[in-house]
Structures are given as C-alpha cells and as structure tokens.
Design a protein around this motif. Sequence first.
Motif, PDB file in Angstrom:
ATOM      1  N   ILE A  14      -2.449  -6.164  -0.769  1.00 56.80           N
ATOM      2  CA  ILE A  14      -1.974  -6.210   0.944  1.00 56.80           C
ATOM      3  C   ILE A  14      -0.437  -5.843   1.382  1.00 56.80           C
ATOM      4  CG2 ILE A  14      -1.997  -7.501   3.019  1.00 56.80           C
ATOM      5  CD1 ILE A  14      -4.510  -8.867   1.897  1.00 56.80           C
ATOM      6  N   LEU A  15       0.158  -6.469   0.483  1.00 55.71           N
ATOM      7  CA  LEU A  15       1.846  -6.185   0.669  1.00 55.71           C
ATOM      8  C   LEU A  15       2.331  -4.823   0.306  1.00 55.71           C
ATOM      9  CD1 LEU A  15       3.172  -9.814  -0.596  1.00 55.71           C
ATOM     10  CD2 LEU A  15       2.898  -9.062   1.852  1.00 55.71           C
ATOM     11  N   GLU A  16       1.522  -4.362  -0.930  1.00 53.23           N
ATOM     12  CA  GLU A  16       2.160  -2.874  -1.272  1.00 53.23           C
ATOM     13  C   GLU A  16       1.401  -2.016  -0.068  1.00 53.23           C
ATOM     14  OE1 GLU A  16       3.690  -1.756  -3.611  1.00 53.23           O
ATOM     15  OE2 GLU A  16       3.679  -3.137  -5.040  1.00 53.23           O
ATOM     16  N   ILE A  17       0.355  -2.396   0.465  1.00 55.35           N
ATOM     17  CA  ILE A  17      -0.301  -1.083   1.262  1.00 55.35           C
ATOM     18  C   ILE A  17       0.434  -1.705   2.868  1.00 55.35           C
ATOM     19  CG2 ILE A  17      -2.101  -1.021   2.854  1.00 55.35           C
ATOM     20  CD1 ILE A  17      -4.009  -2.277   0.527  1.00 55.35           C
ATOM     21  N   VAL A  18       1.205  -2.525   3.050  1.00 52.68           N
ATOM     22  CA  VAL A  18       2.204  -2.687   4.327  1.00 52.68           C
ATOM     23  C   VAL A  18       3.671  -2.428   4.054  1.00 52.68           C
ATOM     24  CG1 VAL A  18       0.224  -4.541   5.457  1.00 52.68           C
ATOM     25  CG2 VAL A  18       2.545  -5.159   4.319  1.00 52.68           C
ATOM     26  N   ARG A  19       3.749  -2.064   2.746  1.00 51.91           N
ATOM     27  CA  ARG A  19       5.305  -1.836   2.646  1.00 51.91           C
ATOM     28  C   ARG A  19       5.725  -0.885   3.678  1.00 51.91           C
ATOM     29  NH1 ARG A  19       8.501  -2.298  -2.031  1.00 51.91           N
ATOM     30  NH2 ARG A  19       6.881  -3.004  -3.284  1.00 51.91           N
ATOM     31  N   ASN A  20       5.270   0.324   4.129  1.00 49.39           N
ATOM     32  CA  ASN A  20       5.708   1.096   5.144  1.00 49.39           C
ATOM     33  C   ASN A  20       5.134   1.085   6.598  1.00 49.39           C
ATOM     34  OD1 ASN A  20       7.557   2.351   3.338  1.00 49.39           O
ATOM     35  ND2 ASN A  20       5.856   3.432   2.313  1.00 49.39           N
ATOM     36  N   GLY A  21       4.300  -0.213   6.608  1.00 50.43           N
ATOM     37  CA  GLY A  21       3.593  -0.278   7.960  1.00 50.43           C
ATOM     38  C   GLY A  21       2.050   0.182   7.892  1.00 50.43           C
ATOM     39  N   ALA A  22       1.366  -0.646   8.223  1.00 49.49           N
ATOM     40  CA  ALA A  22      -0.202  -0.007   8.291  1.00 49.49           C
ATOM     41  C   ALA A  22      -1.014  -1.082   9.223  1.00 49.49           C
ATOM     42  CB  ALA A  22      -0.723  -0.453   6.938  1.00 49.49           C
ATOM     43  N   ARG A  23      -2.017  -0.482   9.847  1.00 53.72           N
ATOM     44  CA  ARG A  23      -2.823  -1.205  10.798  1.00 53.72           C
ATOM     45  C   ARG A  23      -4.027  -1.816   9.991  1.00 53.72           C
ATOM     46  NH1 ARG A  23      -3.424   2.654  16.112  1.00 53.72           N
ATOM     47  NH2 ARG A  23      -1.271   2.859  16.641  1.00 53.72           N
ATOM     48  N   LYS A  24      -4.629  -2.919  10.820  1.00 51.75           N
ATOM     49  CA  LYS A  24      -5.639  -3.542  10.134  1.00 51.75           C
ATOM     50  C   LYS A  24      -6.600  -2.941   9.466  1.00 51.75           C
ATOM     51  CE  LYS A  24      -6.346  -8.255  12.094  1.00 51.75           C
ATOM     52  NZ  LYS A  24      -7.003  -8.743  13.174  1.00 51.75           N
ATOM     53  N   THR A  25      -7.329  -1.723  10.026  1.00 52.91           N
ATOM     54  CA  THR A  25      -8.076  -0.978   9.646  1.00 52.91           C
ATOM     55  C   THR A  25      -7.881  -0.243   8.220  1.00 52.91           C
ATOM     56  OG1 THR A  25      -9.201  -0.588  11.832  1.00 52.91           O
ATOM     57  CG2 THR A  25      -9.814   0.920   9.999  1.00 52.91           C
ATOM     58  N   HIS A  26      -6.673   0.184   8.331  1.00 49.65           N
ATOM     59  CA  HIS A  26      -6.058   0.909   6.933  1.00 49.65           C
ATOM     60  C   HIS A  26      -6.129  -0.151   5.693  1.00 49.65           C
ATOM     61  CE1 HIS A  26      -3.673   3.663   4.624  1.00 49.65           C
ATOM     62  NE2 HIS A  26      -3.005   2.919   4.339  1.00 49.65           N
ATOM     63  N   ILE A  27      -5.442  -1.334   6.255  1.00 50.29           N
ATOM     64  CA  ILE A  27      -5.113  -2.356   5.056  1.00 50.29           C
ATOM     65  C   ILE A  27      -6.672  -2.670   4.622  1.00 50.29           C
ATOM     66  CG2 ILE A  27      -4.524  -4.532   4.586  1.00 50.29           C
ATOM     67  CD1 ILE A  27      -2.611  -4.376   7.176  1.00 50.29           C
ATOM     68  N   MET A  28      -7.785  -2.987   5.555  1.00 46.17           N
ATOM     69  CA  MET A  28      -9.096  -3.256   5.080  1.00 46.17           C
ATOM     70  C   MET A  28      -9.796  -2.189   4.197  1.00 46.17           C
ATOM     71  SD  MET A  28     -12.447  -4.112   7.597  1.00 46.17           S
ATOM     72  CE  MET A  28     -12.558  -2.493   8.054  1.00 46.17           C
ATOM     73  N   ALA A  51       4.837 -11.169   5.452  1.00 44.86           N
ATOM     74  CA  ALA A  51       4.712  -9.818   6.293  1.00 44.86           C
ATOM     75  C   ALA A  51       4.834 -10.249   7.740  1.00 44.86           C
ATOM     76  CB  ALA A  51       3.374  -9.024   5.984  1.00 44.86           C
ATOM     77  N   ARG A  52       5.241  -9.421   8.455  1.00 46.13           N
ATOM     78  CA  ARG A  52       5.108  -9.469   9.854  1.00 46.13           C
ATOM     79  C   ARG A  52       4.438  -8.346  10.958  1.00 46.13           C
ATOM     80  NH1 ARG A  52       9.062  -6.046  11.489  1.00 46.13           N
ATOM     81  NH2 ARG A  52      10.515  -5.143  10.079  1.00 46.13           N
ATOM     82  N   ILE A  53       4.091  -8.786  12.110  1.00 43.60           N
ATOM     83  CA  ILE A  53       3.365  -7.635  12.973  1.00 43.60           C
ATOM     84  C   ILE A  53       4.651  -6.751  13.741  1.00 43.60           C
ATOM     85  CG2 ILE A  53       1.947  -7.190  14.979  1.00 43.60           C
ATOM     86  CD1 ILE A  53       0.433  -9.897  14.107  1.00 43.60           C
ATOM     87  N   ASP A  54       4.538  -5.658  13.464  1.00 43.50           N
ATOM     88  CA  ASP A  54       5.632  -4.864  14.019  1.00 43.50           C
ATOM     89  C   ASP A  54       4.898  -3.905  15.166  1.00 43.50           C
ATOM     90  OD1 ASP A  54       8.256  -4.086  14.359  1.00 43.50           O
ATOM     91  OD2 ASP A  54       7.942  -2.175  13.141  1.00 43.50           O
ATOM     92  N   ASP A  55       5.675  -3.736  16.370  1.00 44.49           N
ATOM     93  CA  ASP A  55       5.009  -2.652  17.252  1.00 44.49           C
ATOM     94  C   ASP A  55       3.594  -2.924  17.795  1.00 44.49           C
ATOM     95  OD1 ASP A  55       7.343  -1.273  17.174  1.00 44.49           O
ATOM     96  OD2 ASP A  55       6.511  -0.095  15.722  1.00 44.49           O
ATOM     97  N   GLY A  56       3.501  -4.372  17.666  1.00 40.91           N
ATOM     98  CA  GLY A  56       1.905  -4.859  18.453  1.00 40.91           C
ATOM     99  C   GLY A  56       0.867  -4.964  17.281  1.00 40.91           C
ATOM    100  N   ASP A  57       0.680  -3.930  16.747  1.00 40.79           N
ATOM    101  CA  ASP A  57      -0.669  -3.930  15.725  1.00 40.79           C
ATOM    102  C   ASP A  57      -0.611  -3.424  14.377  1.00 40.79           C
ATOM    103  OD1 ASP A  57      -0.337  -1.347  16.534  1.00 40.79           O
ATOM    104  OD2 ASP A  57      -2.445  -1.026  16.808  1.00 40.79           O
ATOM    105  N   SER A  58       0.879  -3.261  13.784  1.00 44.04           N
ATOM    106  CA  SER A  58       1.236  -2.688  12.581  1.00 44.04           C
ATOM    107  C   SER A  58       1.796  -3.839  11.924  1.00 44.04           C
ATOM    108  CB  SER A  58       2.107  -1.424  12.784  1.00 44.04           C
ATOM    109  OG  SER A  58       2.305  -0.824  11.573  1.00 44.04           O
TER     110      SER A  58
END
Length: 121
Positions: A14-28, A51-58
């Motif tokens: 999950i952390l690898e996926i959100v490295r450059n930002g990702a939404r829930k569906t993309h991570i899933m 991790a943290r939430i950036d721009d509301g949903d990323s």
Amino acid sequence: MARYRTRLQIIAEILEIVRNGARKTHIMYKANLSYKLLCKYLNEVLECKLARIDDGDSYVIAPKGKKFLQSFHAYAELRERVKEDVKQVNEKRMLLEQIYTNSGARNIGLRDLSTKSVSRR
C-alpha cells in the motif's frame, strides 16, 4: 498453491502504491484487496502516520512511511537470504541422510532410537 501475503507485506505494498499519491480505488485494484480489507489497512496506515490524506481523497506516503519501507525492504532481503541458507542446510541434511541410508546402516542408528524406549538413570 497460492501464497498468502503477510500483514507487513500488504502494508508495504500500500505504501509503495501511495508513494506518488493514489485514490482508494486505485490502491484497492493495485494491491488486490477487497474494499473491506482496504479500509481496514488504510485506517491502520493513517493511525500509525505512515501515510496521510492529501487534497481530500488522495493518499500520500508520510516520512514515517518511507522509513517503514526502507526497514521493510531490508527485512525482506534478510528474510530471503535466511530462506536460501535454510534451503542449503536442508539439502546438506538430505545428502547426509542419503549417505547414511546407502551405507547399509538402515537397521541401526538414530531411526531405531525413536522406536525404542530409553531408560533413565
């Protein structure tokens, strides 16, 4: 047979996926998780401040998450080396077993000890 991922492997993925930002569906989809499991792991990752939430949903990796990934990769590398070492030890044990059984010592030795009762003094 399919090999299950550990909790740490899923978190690292999950952390690898959100490295450059990702939404829930993309991570899933990228992590191949059900929505229920995704929510569980995302809550854990956010609670631990990996991790943290950036721009509301990323979702974006936090500095603590980057450190976690570095540690996880070092652990995974060590784990693979140990697994290879264990494999080599088992192969050597099998060679010894073959030498033992091929030497005609089938009727005596360690295998017979397991079937005989040992008296204590």
